[in-house]
Write an enzyme that holds these catalytic residues in place. Structure first.
Site, PDB file in Angstrom:
ATOM      1  N   THR A 158      40.411  35.578  32.015  1.00  0.00           N
ATOM      2  CA  THR A 158      40.488  36.570  33.101  1.00  0.00           C
ATOM      3  C   THR A 158      39.427  37.615  32.841  1.00  0.00           C
ATOM      4  O   THR A 158      38.884  37.681  31.745  1.00  0.00           O
ATOM      5  CB  THR A 158      41.905  37.223  33.092  1.00  0.00           C
ATOM      6  OG1 THR A 158      42.831  36.313  33.643  1.00  0.00           O
ATOM      7  CG2 THR A 158      42.000  38.503  33.878  1.00  0.00           C
ATOM      8  N   GLY A 188      50.137  34.725  38.793  1.00  0.00           N
ATOM      9  CA  GLY A 188      50.415  35.362  37.503  1.00  0.00           C
ATOM     10  C   GLY A 188      50.493  36.869  37.618  1.00  0.00           C
ATOM     11  O   GLY A 188      50.781  37.431  38.687  1.00  0.00           O
ATOM     12  N   ASP A 189      50.216  37.532  36.514  1.00  0.00           N
ATOM     13  CA  ASP A 189      50.324  39.001  36.478  1.00  0.00           C
ATOM     14  C   ASP A 189      49.148  39.719  37.125  1.00  0.00           C
ATOM     15  O   ASP A 189      49.281  40.856  37.584  1.00  0.00           O
ATOM     16  CB  ASP A 189      50.427  39.460  35.012  1.00  0.00           C
ATOM     17  CG  ASP A 189      49.191  39.052  34.195  1.00  0.00           C
ATOM     18  OD1 ASP A 189      48.742  37.889  34.332  1.00  0.00           O
ATOM     19  OD2 ASP A 189      48.676  39.886  33.431  1.00  0.00           O
ATOM     20  N   GLY A 209      46.205  37.136  29.599  1.00  0.00           N
ATOM     21  CA  GLY A 209      47.076  36.327  28.753  1.00  0.00           C
ATOM     22  C   GLY A 209      48.014  35.525  29.624  1.00  0.00           C
ATOM     23  O   GLY A 209      47.761  35.331  30.816  1.00  0.00           O
TER      24      GLY A 209
HETATM   25  N1  ASP Z   1      46.879  36.635  33.013  1.00  0.00           N
HETATM   26  C1  ASP Z   1      46.256  35.592  33.788  1.00  0.00           C
HETATM   27  C2  ASP Z   1      47.326  34.832  34.529  1.00  0.00           C
HETATM   28  O1  ASP Z   1      48.371  34.615  33.976  1.00  0.00           O
HETATM   29  C3  ASP Z   1      45.464  34.655  32.976  1.00  0.00           C
HETATM   30  C4  ASP Z   1      44.559  35.281  31.960  1.00  0.00           C
HETATM   31  O2  ASP Z   1      44.602  36.444  31.710  1.00  0.00           O
HETATM   32  O3  ASP Z   1      43.770  34.594  31.387  1.00  0.00           O
HETATM   33  O4  ASP Z   1      47.073  34.398  35.625  1.00  0.00           O
END
Ligand code: ASP
Length: 289
Positions: A158, A188-189, A209
């Site tokens: 990300t 996701g978040d 994450g």
């Molecule tokens: N947090 C992101 C998600 O879960 C992925 C990432 O940060 O790499 O979509």
């Protein structure tokens, strides 16, 4: 006083070389330092930094995005302006070059905070945002080789930025293609204010994450709430990452407070990140030295 911290994801693996990302992240911070010195707002700089990260094709966001299990590129992004507490977000957006620009447009041009899927794409089209013509030619699949990302393991990448401008305003922005091997429609978040992105008058945070865990601890907002309650930024951010670790999740976050303190804890192998301190020092790190 100005300060800035950016990240290119916490999915970094020790066996992989990140020289290109290290050079690029430094270029992003240097370019954003010039803009901050010229008096640009935290919001403008956060968007500009994330656009540079999205357009590089080096991270799993924007041009570097990876497809979901059905082969579609569904991208998420959000932005929050700490001085006004306005927020904007898009989820599962398809067909547009800079999801962060769409998130900003949602914040500034609609009465809403979040648009998803087809509605987000229709809105981005109405705003004349840059479209991707040939997806196969555009996307680089930056995460290839990050690991072998088997479906279901929530491997990830990300980009994000937290900025403090000369007027003391904070802003944060985050953009992603999500986790590798994600189901169609999975969100996701990253596009969820409070989970993946947060900015208020006291602190700003951008997470990376396994988003499923960051959502369940309101990670980005929790950092700011802890700071508002009197915790140091270092303690607040570490406590949030520790809580995620106890739950079994991995990742990291970047954060900045109104005094220009920066923090970047992670419990993954590495986290690509770079920063500018109020003293003007620039640093870049992927693995803990
Ligand atoms: N947090 C992101 C998600 O879960 C992925 C990432 O940060 O790499 O979509």
């Amino acid at each position: 006083m100005t300060a800035l911290i950016i990240h290119g994801g916490a999915g970094a693996r020790r066996e992989r070389n990140y020289d290109a990302e290290i050079v690029h992240m430094r270029q992003v911070v240097e370019a954003m330092k010039v803009r901050l010195d010229e008096g640009d707002s935290a919001l403008d700089v956060a968007v500009a930094a994330v656009v540079m990260l999205e357009d590089s094709g080096l991270y799993v966001a924007g041009k570097g995005a990876s497809p979901n299990l059905a082969g579609a590129y569904e991208l998420d992004a959000s932005i929050m302006d700490g001085s006004t507490r306005r927020a904007g977000s898009v989820a599962a957006l398809q067909g547009f070059r800079n999801p962060v620009a769409a998130a900003r447009a949602v914040m500034e041009k609609t009465p809403h905070v979040m648009l998803v899927g087809e509605g987000a794409a229709l809105f981005a089209h109405d705003q004349a945002l840059d479209m991707i013509g040939d997806e196969t030619a555009w996307f680089t699949g930056a995460g290839k080789g990050e690991d072998n990302h088997p479906p279901g393991t929530l491997s990830h990448g990300t980009v994000g930025a937290c900025v403090l401008d000369a007027h003391g305003r904070l802003a944060a922005a985050t953009s992603t293609a999500g986790v590798f091997g994600k189901m169609p429609g999975r969100v996701g978040d990253t596009p969820i204010p409070a989970a993946g992105t947060w900015a208020d008058a006291g602190a700003a945070a951008s997470c990376t994450g396994q988003g499923e865990y960051f959502i369940r601890v309101a990670a980005a907002a929790q950092v700011a709430w802890r700071v508002a309650a009197g915790q140091s930024l270092a303690d607040a951010t570490q406590a949030v990452i520790d809580e995620i670790g106890v739950m079994g999740g991995d990742g990291g976050l970047i954060a900045l407070d109104a005094q220009g303190n920066i923090a970047a804890p992670f419990n993954s192998q590495g986290m690509k990140h770079a920063w500018l301190t109020p003293d003007g020092d620039i640093g870049v790190e992927v693995f803990r030295s």
